[in-house]
Design a protein around this motif. Structure first.
Motif, mmCIF file in Angstrom:
data_model
loop_
_atom_site.group_PDB
_atom_site.id
_atom_site.type_symbol
_atom_site.label_atom_id
_atom_site.label_comp_id
_atom_site.label_asym_id
_atom_site.label_seq_id
_atom_site.Cartn_x
_atom_site.Cartn_y
_atom_site.Cartn_z
ATOM 1 N N TRP A 114 0.597 -1.536 -0.232
ATOM 2 C CA TRP A 114 -0.146 -0.059 -0.410
ATOM 3 C C TRP A 114 0.517 0.889 0.089
ATOM 4 N N GLY A 172 2.125 2.227 -3.445
ATOM 5 C CA GLY A 172 1.437 2.144 -4.946
ATOM 6 C C GLY A 172 1.830 1.930 -5.181
ATOM 7 N N ASP A 173 1.779 2.783 -7.131
ATOM 8 C CA ASP A 173 2.353 2.184 -8.163
ATOM 9 C C ASP A 173 3.456 3.045 -8.610
ATOM 10 N N ASN A 199 7.928 5.248 -1.585
ATOM 11 C CA ASN A 199 6.595 6.472 -1.008
ATOM 12 C C ASN A 199 7.999 7.985 -1.157
#
Length: 154
Positions: free
Chosen positions: A23, A26-27, A96
């Motif tokens: 999570w 993410g991408d 991130n």
């Protein structure tokens, strides 16, 4: 029966940690930032990461089930909590926040914690089970080299 509950608990915690890390990621793997990094020539294809972590966390959960059934102490729980925290934090730091150097420090610390499990918690019942940690250790060495390559070549 206690071992079954412990095994399920560790599966939930370990795969939950992976899900949380995913999570945080993410991408980012598809992002321009990641795609423009100078990555190691030995970087495996993306599907290898999911397969490797599935095997690793399954083996780690088995090992932890036996460790905690033989040696359940606050110290063992503390070391395990550090391992989970470091595992989750790497995705946050590297993907991130793009803190590749801090990610490198983080993954080195995680590798040391898992090696600590391998060499420290000895018991007759755990002697051969400690080899369940080898996939984790090997993968962390590979991941550390990948992270280190990015740190030193970008």
């Amino acid at each position: 029966m206690k071992k079954i509950y412990l095994f399920i608990l560790f599966l939930i915690i370990n795969f939950g940690g992976l899900a949380l890390g995913n999570w945080f990621m993410g991408d980012a793997v598809a992002s321009d930032w990641y795609n423009n990094l100078n990555k190691a020539p030995w970087t495996p294809p993306g599907w290898v990461f999911g397969a490797a972590w599935t095997v690793i966390m399954f083996c780690f959960s088995i090992y932890l089930t036996y460790l905690f059934s033989v040696r359940n102490s606050k110290f063992v729980m503390f070391v395990y909590a550090i391992a989970v925290l470091l595992n989750v934090c790497w995705n946050f730091l590297f993907f991130n926040q793009h803190f590749i150097t801090w990610g490198f420090v983080n993954i080195i610390l995680l590798t040391l914690v898992i090696i600590y499990f391998f060499i420290t918690f000895r018991h007759d019942k755990l002697h051969s089970l400690k080899y369940l940690l080898l996939p984790y250790i090997i993968w962390l060495c590979i991941a550390t080299s990948l992270n280190g390559y990015i740190v030193f070549n970008n």
